[in-house]
Design an enzyme around this catalytic site. Sequence first.
Site, PDB file in Angstrom:
ATOM      1  CB  THR A 125      -0.933   0.335   0.579  1.00 32.26           C
ATOM      2  OG1 THR A 125      -2.270   0.962   1.392  1.00 32.26           O
ATOM      3  CG2 THR A 125      -0.426  -0.364   2.792  1.00 32.26           C
ATOM      4  CG  ASP A 126      -1.155   5.126  -0.610  1.00 31.44           C
ATOM      5  OD1 ASP A 126      -1.494   4.568  -0.220  1.00 31.44           O
ATOM      6  OD2 ASP A 126      -1.557   5.826  -1.325  1.00 31.44           O
ATOM      7  CD  GLU A 127      -3.316   3.638   5.209  1.00 37.69           C
ATOM      8  OE1 GLU A 127      -3.129   3.153   5.983  1.00 37.69           O
ATOM      9  OE2 GLU A 127      -4.283   3.416   4.905  1.00 37.69           O
ATOM     10  CE1 TYR A 153      -3.268  -2.820   6.109  1.00 34.68           C
ATOM     11  CE2 TYR A 153      -3.098  -0.168   5.550  1.00 34.68           C
ATOM     12  CZ  TYR A 153      -3.446  -1.074   4.889  1.00 34.68           C
ATOM     13  OH  TYR A 153      -3.252  -1.429   3.551  1.00 34.68           O
ATOM     14  CE  LYS A 157      -0.408  -4.639   3.034  1.00 33.67           C
ATOM     15  NZ  LYS A 157      -1.300  -5.959   2.920  1.00 33.67           N
TER      16      LYS A 157
HETATM   17  P1  NAD Z   1     -10.407  -6.609   2.379  1.00 31.03           P
HETATM   18  O1  NAD Z   1     -10.391  -6.588   3.767  1.00 31.03           O
HETATM   19  O2  NAD Z   1     -11.915  -6.252   1.708  1.00 31.03           O
HETATM   20  O3  NAD Z   1     -10.484  -7.846   2.238  1.00 31.03           O
HETATM   21  C1  NAD Z   1      -9.375  -8.962   3.118  1.00 31.03           C
HETATM   22  C2  NAD Z   1      -9.411 -10.218   3.172  1.00 31.03           C
HETATM   23  O4  NAD Z   1      -8.512 -11.241   3.859  1.00 31.03           O
HETATM   24  C3  NAD Z   1     -10.501 -10.551   3.915  1.00 31.03           C
HETATM   25  O5  NAD Z   1     -10.972 -11.950   2.157  1.00 31.03           O
HETATM   26  C4  NAD Z   1     -10.072 -11.736   4.741  1.00 31.03           C
HETATM   27  O6  NAD Z   1     -11.400 -12.272   5.130  1.00 31.03           O
HETATM   28  C5  NAD Z   1      -9.259 -11.889   4.156  1.00 31.03           C
HETATM   29  N1  NAD Z   1      -7.876 -12.092   4.727  1.00 31.03           N
HETATM   30  C6  NAD Z   1      -7.920 -11.426   6.935  1.00 31.03           C
HETATM   31  N2  NAD Z   1      -6.748 -11.602   7.440  1.00 31.03           N
HETATM   32  C7  NAD Z   1      -6.382 -13.286   6.602  1.00 31.03           C
HETATM   33  C8  NAD Z   1      -5.580 -14.009   6.744  1.00 31.03           C
HETATM   34  N3  NAD Z   1      -4.935 -14.709   8.657  1.00 31.03           N
HETATM   35  N4  NAD Z   1      -5.775 -15.500   6.506  1.00 31.03           N
HETATM   36  C9  NAD Z   1      -6.357 -16.238   5.320  1.00 31.03           C
HETATM   37  N5  NAD Z   1      -6.762 -14.356   4.485  1.00 31.03           N
HETATM   38  C10 NAD Z   1      -7.134 -13.354   5.571  1.00 31.03           C
HETATM   39  O7  NAD Z   1      -9.045  -6.067   1.665  1.00 31.03           O
HETATM   40  P2  NAD Z   1      -8.423  -5.187   0.572  1.00 31.03           P
HETATM   41  O8  NAD Z   1      -9.009  -3.761   0.903  1.00 31.03           O
HETATM   42  O9  NAD Z   1      -9.457  -6.125  -0.417  1.00 31.03           O
HETATM   43  O10 NAD Z   1      -7.428  -5.133   1.104  1.00 31.03           O
HETATM   44  C11 NAD Z   1      -6.675  -6.838  -0.388  1.00 31.03           C
HETATM   45  C12 NAD Z   1      -4.701  -5.937  -0.144  1.00 31.03           C
HETATM   46  O11 NAD Z   1      -4.850  -4.957  -0.116  1.00 31.03           O
HETATM   47  C13 NAD Z   1      -4.521  -5.634   1.725  1.00 31.03           C
HETATM   48  O12 NAD Z   1      -2.976  -6.505   0.903  1.00 31.03           O
HETATM   49  C14 NAD Z   1      -4.116  -4.351   1.399  1.00 31.03           C
HETATM   50  O13 NAD Z   1      -2.950  -4.176   2.405  1.00 31.03           O
HETATM   51  C15 NAD Z   1      -4.336  -3.847  -0.029  1.00 31.03           C
HETATM   52  N6  NAD Z   1      -4.650  -2.011  -0.269  1.00 31.03           N
HETATM   53  C16 NAD Z   1      -5.678  -2.218  -0.107  1.00 31.03           C
HETATM   54  C17 NAD Z   1      -6.024  -1.120  -0.754  1.00 31.03           C
HETATM   55  C18 NAD Z   1      -7.384  -0.313  -0.606  1.00 31.03           C
HETATM   56  O14 NAD Z   1      -7.865   0.519  -0.797  1.00 31.03           O
HETATM   57  N7  NAD Z   1      -8.624  -0.622  -0.055  1.00 31.03           N
HETATM   58  C19 NAD Z   1      -4.858   0.090  -1.554  1.00 31.03           C
HETATM   59  C20 NAD Z   1      -3.633  -0.418  -1.382  1.00 31.03           C
HETATM   60  C21 NAD Z   1      -3.538  -1.795  -1.032  1.00 31.03           C
HETATM   61  O1  TDX Z   2     -16.469   7.012   8.800  1.00 26.86           O
HETATM   62  C1  TDX Z   2     -14.951   7.405   7.705  1.00 26.86           C
HETATM   63  N1  TDX Z   2     -15.274   9.095   7.678  1.00 26.86           N
HETATM   64  C2  TDX Z   2     -13.633  10.093   6.805  1.00 26.86           C
HETATM   65  O2  TDX Z   2     -13.789  10.895   7.338  1.00 26.86           O
HETATM   66  C3  TDX Z   2     -13.887   7.023   7.474  1.00 26.86           C
HETATM   67  C4  TDX Z   2     -14.187   5.410   7.464  1.00 26.86           C
HETATM   68  C5  TDX Z   2     -12.990   7.607   7.049  1.00 26.86           C
HETATM   69  N2  TDX Z   2     -12.859   8.745   6.468  1.00 26.86           N
HETATM   70  C6  TDX Z   2     -11.645   9.772   5.973  1.00 26.86           C
HETATM   71  C7  TDX Z   2     -10.532   8.721   6.383  1.00 26.86           C
HETATM   72  C8  TDX Z   2      -9.333   8.950   5.590  1.00 26.86           C
HETATM   73  O3  TDX Z   2      -8.603  10.312   5.222  1.00 26.86           O
HETATM   74  O4  TDX Z   2     -11.518   9.109   4.373  1.00 26.86           O
HETATM   75  C9  TDX Z   2     -10.703   8.988   4.004  1.00 26.86           C
HETATM   76  C10 TDX Z   2     -10.193   7.528   3.278  1.00 26.86           C
HETATM   77  O5  TDX Z   2     -10.489   6.401   4.980  1.00 26.86           O
HETATM   78  P1  TDX Z   2     -10.368   4.488   4.188  1.00 26.86           P
HETATM   79  O6  TDX Z   2     -11.246   4.813   3.745  1.00 26.86           O
HETATM   80  O7  TDX Z   2     -10.584   4.097   5.514  1.00 26.86           O
HETATM   81  O8  TDX Z   2      -8.998   4.655   4.127  1.00 26.86           O
HETATM   82  P2  TDX Z   2      -7.374   4.866   4.381  1.00 26.86           P
HETATM   83  O9  TDX Z   2      -7.633   5.261   6.019  1.00 26.86           O
HETATM   84  O10 TDX Z   2      -6.879   6.052   3.501  1.00 26.86           O
HETATM   85  O11 TDX Z   2      -7.454   3.517   3.691  1.00 26.86           O
HETATM   86  C11 TDX Z   2      -7.320   3.093   2.678  1.00 26.86           C
HETATM   87  O12 TDX Z   2      -6.316   2.975   1.348  1.00 26.86           O
HETATM   88  C12 TDX Z   2      -5.122   2.383   1.622  1.00 26.86           C
HETATM   89  C13 TDX Z   2      -7.557   1.622   2.612  1.00 26.86           C
HETATM   90  O13 TDX Z   2      -8.463   1.156   3.612  1.00 26.86           O
HETATM   91  C14 TDX Z   2      -5.862   0.549   2.772  1.00 26.86           C
HETATM   92  O14 TDX Z   2      -6.726  -0.776   3.535  1.00 26.86           O
HETATM   93  C15 TDX Z   2      -5.340   0.834   2.036  1.00 26.86           C
HETATM   94  O15 TDX Z   2      -3.407   0.334   2.163  1.00 26.86           O
END
Ligand code: NAD
Ligand code: TDX
Length: 341
Positions: A125-127, A153, A157
């Site tokens: 992730t970019d985080e 988190y 990562k």
């Molecule tokens: P998500 O939370 O929707 O899904 C995570 C999945 O992993 C779920 O299906 C959960 O059951 C499974 N899981 C959790 N713990 C586990 C374990 N111990 N063993 C096996 N499975 C397990 O997450 P997402 O948003 O789809 O993110 C997927 C990946 O992408 C993550 O690694 C996250 O860090 C990365 N990522 C997400 C975003 C975003 O915006 N959502 C952006 C950049 C990177």
């Molecule tokens: O209720 C809310 N109110 C609010 O203002 C929530 C849930 C979020 N926010 C803000 C926080 C952040 O600035 O919105 C922005 C986005 O929040 P999230 O959806 O929780 O995402 P973020 O914290 O940016 O992280 C996401 O992007 C990077 C994903 O959850 C991560 O898994 C990924 O790595």
Amino acid sequence: MKLLVTGGAGFIGSNFIYYMQKTHPDYEIVNLDLLTYAGNPDSLKEAEQSPNYRFVHGDIADSALVTDLFEKERFDTVVNFAAESHVDRAVLNPSVFVRTNVLGTQVLLDAAKTYGVKRYHQVSTDEVYGDLPLDRPDLFFTETSPLHTSSPYSAAKAGADLLVLAYHRTFGLPVTISRCSNNYGPYQFPEKLIPLMILRALKDEPLPVYGTGENIRDWLYVEDHCIAIDMILQKGTVGEIYNIGGHNEKTNLHVVKTILETLNKPEALISFVTDRPGHDRRYAIDPAKISAELGWMPTVAFENGIRKTIRWYVEHPDWWQRILTGEYSRYIETMYGKRLS
Ligand code: NAD
Ligand code: TDX
């Protein structure tokens, strides 16, 4: 080609499985997922129609289970999506983030090493780069930006990324890492900003915007992330990190107002609430490397992607209504109860 996708019942993993089934119908895909609160088998109903798809219920941190699976399946490629992924939950319970994101990655790396997989891809992730100031729009994260994490988190990562690079350097494991910006699209669990706000707006509930709503995220439609990972698997250089992001920077307030406008709901639903502890100010990716080396460019503009996403949630109440009870309602009460009262 035999592919292990971990975390494939989550948001991006399920979209990735659909993308790979469409693009490489001959690939055998095994999905290893623990089905935590974030994993949803309903997201994979159509994927299950394919004889080349198989689901395995299990924990990536369970060394015996993972070793057994690699022994039986002899994967060519591993793509690790499995993670605890929500920053707000990491404030409530950091330890499960370390267990899954760090230890789970190390268990997968060990198995990949033992069974000689041809590629291990880590979805990061970019985080891991921390945040950028709001008043410096000229600054972007590149692959050489220092790791500077803010939350349990992102720290977990980043720990996983360092292990992946260490397995490459020490053991010669053929790894790649991608670091993507915020994704949005179908099947995203409604704890994250966009689906949370869509569902609350549909029910005329207050929309909890943290702080002043001026924080900036760089939004990418989920299929563009899937395309990028596939390109890295096909053409990426082993040992390299690729940033993925589309210059789609928006303030949270802009995102929330766009959702309200699209659903024809009043801005009066917006409720500014206490900020997230350690809240990152701005994320912004420089995708120059993946664009120049692999020819990746985002294909979906935010204005189109957000409309498609809103339409998907409006048309799939069966998918999200089942989520809204039990654990989810307790989470919403813990996270927002006092803030909104
Ligand atoms: P998500 O939370 O929707 O899904 C995570 C999945 O992993 C779920 O299906 C959960 O059951 C499974 N899981 C959790 N713990 C586990 C374990 N111990 N063993 C096996 N499975 C397990 O997450 P997402 O948003 O789809 O993110 C997927 C990946 O992408 C993550 O690694 C996250 O860090 C990365 N990522 C997400 C975003 C975003 O915006 N959502 C952006 C950049 C990177
Ligand atoms: O209720 C809310 N109110 C609010 O203002 C929530 C849930 C979020 N926010 C803000 C926080 C952040 O600035 O919105 C922005 C986005 O929040 P999230 O959806 O929780 O995402 P973020 O914290 O940016 O992280 C996401 O992007 C990077 C994903 O959850 C991560 O898994 C990924 O790595």
